[in-house]
Design an enzyme around this catalytic site. Structure first.
Site, mmCIF file in Angstrom:
data_model
loop_
_atom_site.group_PDB
_atom_site.id
_atom_site.type_symbol
_atom_site.label_atom_id
_atom_site.label_comp_id
_atom_site.label_asym_id
_atom_site.label_seq_id
_atom_site.Cartn_x
_atom_site.Cartn_y
_atom_site.Cartn_z
ATOM 1 C CE LYS A 250 -3.977 -2.080 2.312
ATOM 2 N NZ LYS A 250 -4.827 -2.116 3.506
ATOM 3 N NE ARG A 251 6.518 -0.325 2.901
ATOM 4 C CZ ARG A 251 6.147 -1.518 3.320
ATOM 5 N NH1 ARG A 251 4.937 -1.677 3.803
ATOM 6 N NH2 ARG A 251 6.960 -2.555 3.269
#
Length: 280
Positions: A250-251
């Protein structure tokens, strides 16, 4: 008839890896029923705005579900944080089997144990058998209380299952994974219990998710067996990696569905284009 599910955890914006896995789940459930469920039991990291964004982004991609947000259905609510009475009921079922026990050992206690190896591709150190309590520990408990509870794995037993995308899988209890959490001392179920409980309650027939959860499936197979429930079929999609072989998360900058939409990428590109094209 197939009953599949989308089950995002709202700890950040969904990225292209999620999108492609969810699209695969939707495709495999075509002609059946697709359920949308928000898995938000990590109160410290999950956020309502991420949950709302996931629904919006997946709708924009063209995914449609028959039960869940904006649709309803017989298994509402579809938000795990609102389903604690059901999870406590499943804890009671497991406690009655003698398969779980209260555990006051911390992660540091486990890591300090000289006999605690680390499972490959798994962040949690293997719980050493010598830290287990007596077999009858917790047999008279009526509620979880403010302590962790673990599932006692059958050391040395091979846990096997066929995966629709990855083929036959085998893990050895006590070697590849140890006694695992089913209930947390903060009053919430651990992931393994919650996902098994909800997939059973929602009558899911096939679970489609990322390949990073293959090991979790072996744990969940033991829960299904202890509860005498029929396990669903499993299909674990290969993880999407960058040119260096690093798993996307997600990052990962520039690859969230939200960012790609802002760049003008189309749903078709997000679901099928090579990663280098998405980043251009």
């Amino acid at each position: 008839m197939t009953r599949g599910r989308l089950a995002p955890t709202p700890t950040g914006y969904l990225h292209v890896g999620h999108a492609r896995t969810f699209a695969l789940a939707a495709a495999r459930a075509a002609g059946g029923t697709l359920i949308y469920r928000t898995e938000d039991l990590d109160a410290g990291r999950c956020r309502p705005d991420f949950a709302a964004a996931a629904i919006e982004d997946l709708r924009w991609l063209g995914l449609q579900w028959q039960e869940g947000p904006d649709v309803g259905g017989p298994h509402a609510p579809y938000v795990q944080s609102q389903r604690l009475p059901w999870f406590r009921e499943v804890w009671s079922l497991l406690q009655a089997t003698g398969a779980i026990y209260p555990c006051d050992k911390s992660r540091k206690d486990v890591e300090r144990s000289l006999t605690a190896p680390h499972a490959e591709d798994d962040a949690e150190p293997i719980f050493p058998p010598e830290l287990r309590p007596a077999l009858d520990a917790g047999h008279d408990a009526h509620e979880p209380g403010p302590t962790n509870w673990r599932f006692r794995v059958p050391d040395g037993e091979k846990i096997t299952f066929d995966d629709a995308l990855q083929g036959p899988q085998t893990y050895v209890a006590g070697r590849d994974f140890g006694d695992f959490l089913v209930w947390r001392k903060d009053g919430f179920p651990a992931y393994e219990l919650a996902v098994v409980a909800d997939d059973h309650a929602m009558e899911i027939t096939e679970v489609v998710r990322g390949g990073d959860l293959l090991l979790s499936t072996s744990r969940q197979a033991l829960l299904y067996r202890a509860l005498r429930w029929t396990a669903p079929a499993w299909a674990h999609a290969p993880l999407i990696v960058d040119a260096g072989g690093n798993r996307l998360a997600k990052r990962t900058a520039g690859l969230s569905i939200r960012e790609l939409r802002q760049k003008g990428k189309t749903p078709e590109e997000i679901l099928a284009a090579p990663l280098n094209q998405l980043l251009s």
